[in-house]
Enzyme design. Structure first.
Site, PDB file in Angstrom:
ATOM      1  N   ASP A  10      -4.141 -15.463   7.177  1.00  0.00           N
ATOM      2  CA  ASP A  10      -2.853 -15.977   6.703  1.00  0.00           C
ATOM      3  C   ASP A  10      -2.156 -16.871   7.730  1.00  0.00           C
ATOM      4  O   ASP A  10      -1.127 -17.486   7.425  1.00  0.00           O
ATOM      5  CB  ASP A  10      -1.923 -14.816   6.340  1.00  0.00           C
ATOM      6  CG  ASP A  10      -2.426 -14.062   5.124  1.00  0.00           C
ATOM      7  OD1 ASP A  10      -3.132 -14.664   4.293  1.00  0.00           O
ATOM      8  OD2 ASP A  10      -2.123 -12.864   4.997  1.00  0.00           O
ATOM      9  N   ARG A  34       0.822  -1.221   0.000  1.00  0.00           N
ATOM     10  CA  ARG A  34       0.000   0.000   0.000  1.00  0.00           C
ATOM     11  C   ARG A  34       0.849   1.261   0.000  1.00  0.00           C
ATOM     12  O   ARG A  34       0.475   2.265  -0.615  1.00  0.00           O
ATOM     13  CB  ARG A  34      -0.938  -0.039   1.218  1.00  0.00           C
ATOM     14  CG  ARG A  34      -2.081  -1.059   1.032  1.00  0.00           C
ATOM     15  CD  ARG A  34      -2.651  -1.483   2.368  1.00  0.00           C
ATOM     16  NE  ARG A  34      -3.838  -2.328   2.266  1.00  0.00           N
ATOM     17  CZ  ARG A  34      -3.829  -3.642   2.017  1.00  0.00           C
ATOM     18  NH1 ARG A  34      -2.691  -4.262   1.794  1.00  0.00           N
ATOM     19  NH2 ARG A  34      -4.965  -4.319   1.975  1.00  0.00           N
TER      20      ARG A  34
HETATM   21  C1  S3P Z   1      -4.229  -9.037   2.148  1.00  0.00           C
HETATM   22  C2  S3P Z   1      -5.468  -9.544   2.341  1.00  0.00           C
HETATM   23  C3  S3P Z   1      -5.755 -10.953   2.575  1.00  0.00           C
HETATM   24  C4  S3P Z   1      -4.479 -11.753   2.880  1.00  0.00           C
HETATM   25  C5  S3P Z   1      -3.333 -11.362   2.016  1.00  0.00           C
HETATM   26  C6  S3P Z   1      -3.022  -9.883   2.194  1.00  0.00           C
HETATM   27  C7  S3P Z   1      -4.065  -7.598   1.932  1.00  0.00           C
HETATM   28  O1  S3P Z   1      -6.346 -11.497   1.408  1.00  0.00           O
HETATM   29  O2  S3P Z   1      -4.725 -13.129   2.745  1.00  0.00           O
HETATM   30  O3  S3P Z   1      -2.169 -12.097   2.354  1.00  0.00           O
HETATM   31  O4  S3P Z   1      -2.930  -7.087   2.042  1.00  0.00           O
HETATM   32  O5  S3P Z   1      -5.062  -6.926   1.643  1.00  0.00           O
HETATM   33  P1  S3P Z   1      -7.939 -11.431   1.140  1.00  0.00           P
HETATM   34  O6  S3P Z   1      -8.288 -10.035   0.826  1.00  0.00           O
HETATM   35  O7  S3P Z   1      -8.133 -12.352  -0.030  1.00  0.00           O
HETATM   36  O8  S3P Z   1      -8.578 -11.947   2.405  1.00  0.00           O
END
Ligand code: S3P
Length: 447
Positions: free
Chosen positions: A327, A33
């Site tokens: 995760d 981000r």
């Molecule tokens: C993330 C959101 C999660 C996570 C990924 C990182 C993020 O995924 O599993 O490792 O940085 O927005 P999902 O949005 O599919 O839940």
């Protein structure tokens, strides 16, 4: 596209307690981000503590392809000279996001309301993952996507020439989808609103506010709505990336598996949308302390101190906790094999569409290591053997998934017989220094 690297098998074996300080890398979600918002600001954003894993480096390269100037000025120190909201240039080549679902989905959002065309691809894991969950809401802004069957990469996205703002309720708890909608909303006139029924990680909202976007949060019984006012001028920021609680989970879990261990993990994010794993450990009876709580770079952080105490209890992890530890289920499943009794994890269907089908990958790997379990479509129950421990002695397929790889290497440090993973290569996507960091604590790994 570069050819996939040759697999790098790796074996972990039991070799005494883990001790010392584990300085885990910067948070992956915050790192993606920071690069993307830096690229959308006018002026130079300075980032410290950036995760220099492959996923994030792919996002850095993508931001260059969209016209930002992205430079590494030192270890973890980066600058991004942004092009402003709506200022993305059309990339001259295909954008390769490697293994990163977060990278590709957030970048698609960030370009969807600018009249340019970009084609995205990734590795075999990413090319198997569904993109419809982001391209459906992006179509509401006026963007058009053409991909392979099932909404899979490679995929071309045509950004909307005259974007309209959107109101969208997330059909799945997903910070990636929420973030894609918010990033697309940046270049749409008027207010874009996204509602989530269960809170997912909130780094995008926090960071957008830090970069000067106008947004408000509305809490209601049907969920939490983030309302963003489009077409702000984002101001460059100094972003200090906290250490990644998802990466910290590996040395923490390993210390809880290996008798006699005592490990400190400083400066880890304690963002409440990310701490489900740590709440679960406390419920299981782990000896873990959260010291020196403080705010760093807009995120709550603390120093973790964890000691092996034995006597972990199997528990039921409630489904409404899933988004805050999505995760961490692979390493929790590995840890649960050492607890006394059954650990039931429900509401985890999302694991079937992550870097691999993590539910299946963990179930097959744990079974091969002699662990009893029940796998459901949406759940996993692990029967921990307590002091009897885990047999190990298996070779586990990691399926291009960094978290499966690290989970089984941790398990191998405490199992009775060594555990081999078929490929340690994917670890570089999120935690490039995992092997030396763990070896520094006393872990024994061999190719
Ligand atoms: C993330 C959101 C999660 C996570 C990924 C990182 C993020 O995924 O599993 O490792 O940085 O927005 P999902 O949005 O599919 O839940």
């Amino acid at each position: 596209m570069p050819a996939p690297a040759a697999p790098e098998p790796m074996t972990a074996r039991a070799a005494g307690p883990l001790r010392g300080t584990a300085e885990v890398p910067g948070d992956k979600s915050v790192s993606h981000r920071a690069l993307i918002l830096g690229a959308l600001a006018v002026g130079t954003t300075r980032i410290s503590g950036l995760l220099e894993g492959e996923d994030v480096l792919d996002t850095a390269a993508a931001m260059r392809a969209f016209g930002a100037t992205v430079e590494r000025t030192g270890p973890g120190e980066w600058t991004v000279a942004g092009v402003g909201v709506g200022g993305f240039a059309e990339p001259r080549d295909v954008i390769d996001c490697g293994n990163s679902g977060t990278g590709v989905r957030l970048i698609m959002g960030a370009m969807a309301t600018t009249p340019i065309v970009a084609t995205f691809t990734g590795d075999a894991s990413l090319r198997s993952r569904p993109m419809g969950r982001v391209t459906d809401p992006l179509a509401l802004f006026g963007a058009r996507a053409v991909g392979r069957k099932g909404g899979r990469l490679p995929m071309t996205l045509v950004g909307a020439a005259e974007p309209v703002p959107v109101r969208y309720t997330l059909p799945v708890a997903s910070a990636q989808v929420k973030s894609a909608v918010l990033l697309a909303g940046l270049n749409a006139p008027g207010e874009t609103a996204v509602t989530e029924r269960e809170p997912s990680r909130d780094h995008t909202e926090r960071m957008l506010a830090g970069f000067g976007a106008r947004l408000r949060i509305e809490e209601a019984p049907e969920g939490r709505t983030i309302v963003l006012t489009g077409q702000p001028e984002l101001r460059p920021q100094a972003v200090a990336v906290p250490r990644d609680p998802s990466s910290a989970a590996f040395p923490v879990a390993a210390a809880l598996m290996v008798p006699g261990s005592a490990v400190r993990v400083p400066g880890v994010s304690r963002n409440p949308t990310r701490d489900g794993f740590y709440r679960t450990l406390v419920e299981m009876g782990a000896d873990i302390a959260f010291e020196n709580p403080r705010i760093e770079g807009g995120e709550p952080v603390a120093d973790l101190r964890v000691r092996h105490s034995g006597g972990l209890r199997g528990i039921e992890v409630p489904p409404d906790r899933a988004a805050s530890m999505i995760d961490e289920y692979p390493v929790l499943a590995a840890l649960a094999a050492f607890a006394e009794g059954r650990t039931l994890m429900r509401g985890i269907r999302e694991l079937r569409v992550t870097e691999s089908d993590r539910l299946d990958a963990m179930a097959r790997g744990l079974e091969a290591c002699g662990v009893c379990l029940e796998e459901g479509e949406d759940s996993l129950a692990v029967h921990g053997a307590g002091p009897a421990g885990v047999a190990g002695g298996a070779r586990v397929a990691v399926r291009l998934d960094h978290r499966i790889a690290m989970s089984f290497l941790c398990l191998g440090l405490a199992a009775r017989a060594p555990v081999t993973i078929d490929d340690a290569g994917p670890i570089a996507t999120s935690f490039p220094a995992f092997l030396p960091l763990m070896a520094g604590l006393g872990a024994v790994f061999a190719p």
